[in-house]
Design a protein around this motif. Sequence first.
Motif, PDB file in Angstrom:
ATOM      1  N   UNK A 117       0.881  -1.166   0.000  1.00  0.00           N
ATOM      2  CA  UNK A 117       0.000   0.000   0.000  1.00  0.00           C
ATOM      3  C   UNK A 117       0.916   1.212   0.000  1.00  0.00           C
ATOM      4  N   UNK A 118       0.807   2.023  -1.032  1.00  0.00           N
ATOM      5  CA  UNK A 118       1.782   3.088  -1.255  1.00  0.00           C
ATOM      6  C   UNK A 118       1.937   4.007  -0.038  1.00  0.00           C
ATOM      7  N   UNK A 119       0.811   4.389   0.554  1.00  0.00           N
ATOM      8  CA  UNK A 119       0.881   5.291   1.707  1.00  0.00           C
ATOM      9  C   UNK A 119       1.663   4.668   2.853  1.00  0.00           C
ATOM     10  N   UNK A 120       1.331   3.414   3.123  1.00  0.00           N
ATOM     11  CA  UNK A 120       2.009   2.713   4.218  1.00  0.00           C
ATOM     12  C   UNK A 120       3.498   2.559   3.925  1.00  0.00           C
ATOM     13  N   UNK A 121       3.786   2.253   2.676  1.00  0.00           N
ATOM     14  CA  UNK A 121       5.192   2.059   2.304  1.00  0.00           C
ATOM     15  C   UNK A 121       5.983   3.354   2.478  1.00  0.00           C
ATOM     16  N   UNK A 122       5.368   4.447   2.041  1.00  0.00           N
ATOM     17  CA  UNK A 122       6.066   5.728   2.174  1.00  0.00           C
ATOM     18  C   UNK A 122       6.310   6.048   3.639  1.00  0.00           C
ATOM     19  N   UNK A 123       5.325   5.746   4.447  1.00  0.00           N
ATOM     20  CA  UNK A 123       5.487   5.970   5.877  1.00  0.00           C
ATOM     21  C   UNK A 123       6.652   5.132   6.433  1.00  0.00           C
ATOM     22  N   UNK A 124       6.692   3.892   5.985  1.00  0.00           N
ATOM     23  CA  UNK A 124       7.761   3.004   6.463  1.00  0.00           C
ATOM     24  C   UNK A 124       9.127   3.535   6.034  1.00  0.00           C
ATOM     25  N   UNK A 125       9.195   4.030   4.807  1.00  0.00           N
ATOM     26  CA  UNK A 125      10.452   4.597   4.319  1.00  0.00           C
ATOM     27  C   UNK A 125      10.827   5.804   5.183  1.00  0.00           C
ATOM     28  N   UNK A 126       9.865   6.696   5.393  1.00  0.00           N
ATOM     29  CA  UNK A 126      10.141   7.912   6.165  1.00  0.00           C
ATOM     30  C   UNK A 126      10.625   7.554   7.568  1.00  0.00           C
ATOM     31  N   UNK A 127       9.953   6.605   8.195  1.00  0.00           N
ATOM     32  CA  UNK A 127      10.350   6.223   9.547  1.00  0.00           C
ATOM     33  C   UNK A 127      11.766   5.690   9.600  1.00  0.00           C
ATOM     34  N   UNK A 128      12.106   4.928   8.609  1.00  0.00           N
ATOM     35  CA  UNK A 128      13.450   4.346   8.576  1.00  0.00           C
ATOM     36  C   UNK A 128      14.509   5.444   8.619  1.00  0.00           C
ATOM     37  N   UNK A 129      14.279   6.498   7.863  1.00  0.00           N
ATOM     38  CA  UNK A 129      15.298   7.550   7.796  1.00  0.00           C
ATOM     39  C   UNK A 129      15.353   8.377   9.078  1.00  0.00           C
ATOM     40  N   UNK A 130      14.201   8.456   9.758  1.00  0.00           N
ATOM     41  CA  UNK A 130      14.241   9.196  11.027  1.00  0.00           C
ATOM     42  C   UNK A 130      15.036   8.435  12.094  1.00  0.00           C
ATOM     43  N   UNK A 131      15.375   7.197  11.796  1.00  0.00           N
ATOM     44  CA  UNK A 131      16.146   6.405  12.751  1.00  0.00           C
ATOM     45  C   UNK A 131      17.650   6.494  12.544  1.00  0.00           C
ATOM     46  N   UNK A 132      18.082   7.408  11.708  1.00  0.00           N
ATOM     47  CA  UNK A 132      19.520   7.602  11.524  1.00  0.00           C
ATOM     48  C   UNK A 132      19.995   8.487  12.673  1.00  0.00           C
ATOM     49  N   UNK A 133      20.985   8.023  13.385  1.00  0.00           N
ATOM     50  CA  UNK A 133      21.378   8.770  14.579  1.00  0.00           C
ATOM     51  C   UNK A 133      22.488   9.766  14.292  1.00  0.00           C
ATOM     52  N   UNK A 134      22.108  10.774  13.526  1.00  0.00           N
ATOM     53  CA  UNK A 134      23.053  11.828  13.124  1.00  0.00           C
ATOM     54  C   UNK A 134      23.059  12.928  14.177  1.00  0.00           C
ATOM     55  N   UNK A 135      24.200  13.580  14.313  1.00  0.00           N
ATOM     56  CA  UNK A 135      24.344  14.640  15.312  1.00  0.00           C
ATOM     57  C   UNK A 135      23.487  15.865  14.986  1.00  0.00           C
ATOM     58  N   UNK A 136      22.850  15.873  13.828  1.00  0.00           N
ATOM     59  CA  UNK A 136      21.986  17.017  13.522  1.00  0.00           C
ATOM     60  C   UNK A 136      20.738  16.998  14.400  1.00  0.00           C
ATOM     61  N   UNK A 137      20.466  15.881  15.042  1.00  0.00           N
ATOM     62  CA  UNK A 137      19.303  15.795  15.932  1.00  0.00           C
ATOM     63  C   UNK A 137      19.646  16.208  17.356  1.00  0.00           C
ATOM     64  N   UNK A 138      18.666  16.743  18.043  1.00  0.00           N
ATOM     65  CA  UNK A 138      18.810  16.971  19.466  1.00  0.00           C
ATOM     66  C   UNK A 138      17.565  16.479  20.188  1.00  0.00           C
ATOM     67  N   UNK A 139      17.673  15.717  21.247  1.00  0.00           N
ATOM     68  CA  UNK A 139      18.906  15.054  21.672  1.00  0.00           C
ATOM     69  C   UNK A 139      19.204  13.875  20.752  1.00  0.00           C
ATOM     70  N   UNK A 140      20.370  13.290  20.948  1.00  0.00           N
ATOM     71  CA  UNK A 140      20.781  12.211  20.044  1.00  0.00           C
ATOM     72  C   UNK A 140      21.453  11.084  20.837  1.00  0.00           C
ATOM     73  N   UNK A 141      20.857  10.810  21.982  1.00  0.00           N
ATOM     74  CA  UNK A 141      21.383   9.775  22.886  1.00  0.00           C
ATOM     75  C   UNK A 141      21.627   8.439  22.185  1.00  0.00           C
ATOM     76  N   UNK A 142      20.758   8.148  21.222  1.00  0.00           N
ATOM     77  CA  UNK A 142      20.848   6.832  20.561  1.00  0.00           C
ATOM     78  C   UNK A 142      22.215   6.617  19.938  1.00  0.00           C
ATOM     79  N   UNK A 143      22.826   7.721  19.479  1.00  0.00           N
ATOM     80  CA  UNK A 143      24.142   7.541  18.858  1.00  0.00           C
ATOM     81  C   UNK A 143      25.151   7.061  19.911  1.00  0.00           C
ATOM     82  N   UNK A 144      25.053   7.605  21.105  1.00  0.00           N
ATOM     83  CA  UNK A 144      25.981   7.179  22.150  1.00  0.00           C
ATOM     84  C   UNK A 144      25.800   5.689  22.424  1.00  0.00           C
ATOM     85  N   UNK A 145      24.538   5.258  22.452  1.00  0.00           N
ATOM     86  CA  UNK A 145      24.274   3.824  22.657  1.00  0.00           C
ATOM     87  C   UNK A 145      24.895   3.008  21.525  1.00  0.00           C
TER      88      UNK A 145
END
Lengths: 425, 251
Positions: free
Chosen positions: A326-354
């Motif tokens: 389902x295109x909508x669901x797939x796009x959502x899944x794609x978007x979520x995946x990228x929000x899980x990149x633990x780049x220092x551009x995020x605040x806070x970014x504790x996950x990167x330390x982990x």
Amino acid sequence: MADENVEMWEKLGIDIEKHNALLNRLGPAYQEIFLSRENRPEGMGFYDFVVGDIHGIRVKELRAHAAKGGKVVATYCVFVPEEIVWAAGGIPVGLCAGAQFSIPMAEPILSRNTCALIKSSLGFKLGLVCPYVQASHLIVGETTCDGKKKMFEILNEYHPVYVMEVPNKKSERSQELWLGEVRAFKDVIEDLTGNKITADSLAEAIDSVNARRRALQRLYNLRKASPAPISGRDALLVTQVSFYDDVKRNTQMINALCDELDERVASGQGIAPEGTARILVSGCPQAIPNWKLHQVIESAGAVVVGEETCTGTRFFSELVPSVDSNLDKQIEAVANRYMNIHCACFTPNEERLDDIVRLARECKVDGIIHYNLQFCHTYATEAAQVEKRLEKEGLPLLRIETDYSDEDTGQIKNRVEAFLEMVKP
Amino acid sequence: MIYAGLDVGSRTIKMVTFDSVVREAKVVAAGVNPLQLCRELLENKEYSRLVVTGYGRHLVASALGGDIVSEIKAFAIGARYLFPECRSVIDIGGQDCKVILLTEEGGVGKFEMNDRCAAGTGRFLEIMAGTLETSVADIGDLALSASRTISINSLCTVFAESEVISLIARGEEPGAIALAIHEAIATRIRTMVLRVGIKEKIVFAGGGSYNRCLARLLEQKLGKQLIIPESPQTVGALGAALLAGECKTGN
Ligand code: SF4
Ligand code: SF4
């Protein structure tokens, strides 16, 4: 064949003379850092071949694609969802931006206090020395850091640029914003390519990009073996090439390399003897041909067994989860995946330390080297938290702040060697 | 058995020979041909093993047949030998400065080293001394003669130099300018010290420790006493010689 390349470069508007100078520099560096090393896996042959003709073969494929009306989309950062581009029949290429060579070409315009990656990026366009930039129909930027954000405005005067807004937080509202950005990006890419993305085409794209991620994960898992079966330099190169090579072919090549490494691990064959100091590199991206830090570390007798960077785990550690067709669901899944990149551009970014702590333990490292491009403020500031956390965990850390030039290689060597003596007396 | 240690720095070359005590310790200016100088330093000397540290260690060790060790470790070992209670080392050399924290056992626990920037190094002092028309040897005493304190804001060698020039043009007292320069260096070292978190006793080594003003300012800023070795420049070479004796090196 060389003539054919020159003809192609001319058509792309490349400044042939400068471009020759660039290639002439790359050759000897590659010889020293890669080709002259012993005991490299045979599977690296493909990568040697690709880099040996770095501006030929792959560019030719992109040109053939364009000749049939296909589009090429260039990116700089691991936040740009490449699935969307593949799904619309486009080809995404991650641009290099790791070369000292193009920096002087951007210096008349950019502030001196700008990170090397940004200078190098703009320099490649201004100097007309990168056929990938020239062959791309659109460059997609993002708002991950201030320097890049503003550089894209300048770049846009010379080349079509589209910028995605990456949020600064990981809150629900930010996720919402990002989802909107991915949807808008889909429209932009559909307009550019003239192709509608369907649930099927996106599912296929997700599968093939996931497959490459899995292959890279496999490579990284193999590096956990002691002795390590492959050098950090070679492993880094594999990831770097994955940014611009064809996704399917590259997946095959990585897997073939891993088959070979499986055997090495099974027979206890290593690139360096057991007991060699093992290092995790964490921090800023090391875009091709930036091999400076790895070269220093491994020449000093250690082996790099992992990179917690954008040219490392941040590029492939998260998969897009499989969802209904389902295109909508797939796009959502794609978007979520990228929000899980633990780049220092995020605040806070504790996950990167982990991540760093987990990788350090999984890879059984003796120490972590924090790699900071000079003037990259997000990583430099976050390094204080990295330091604190690692101290708490009892993991030794060395912080290196540098750029692409060679002038400080001596000092870096000094510190790396002292660090290695400290962690592996 | 005699062991030799060389510390091939960018401004000076140091040599120490050692059996059960220091036999000889020498400092010479590093010219354009450090390798030749090292050969001369070791000429006609009988030694069973050589360890080289410093900026030119790779070059010299491979040419003269020695092992290498980083300056950090060499200084740690040298300082510890001289002062068994030493827990930290501050070294201000010609082209770099470093702060080392030792573990209780004498290993390297943590360290900081300046990057490519010359601020806080002997070179910085040398350039500033030149601008003030004095010498590195005298700039410390000049600073101690200051009748008032002013400050310079820049730590970058190039900017600091122009700041000094404009202070001179304004008719500022040379002693006060010299003091401001020392303040700037001491502040910089203090930051490194805070990053490392040093412990007493602290050995202050390297050519920079000859400078009385710098030593005094550092002690004030750190609120701690510094121990200055008799031959502060050869601590690294001594460490290298000691390692040669232990048959133990960095790699
Ligand atoms: S560090 Fe952040 S902004 Fe830079 S390439 Fe990686 S993900 Fe993108
Ligand atoms: S390395 Fe840092 S400063 Fe440079 S482009 Fe990436 S995020 Fe921006």
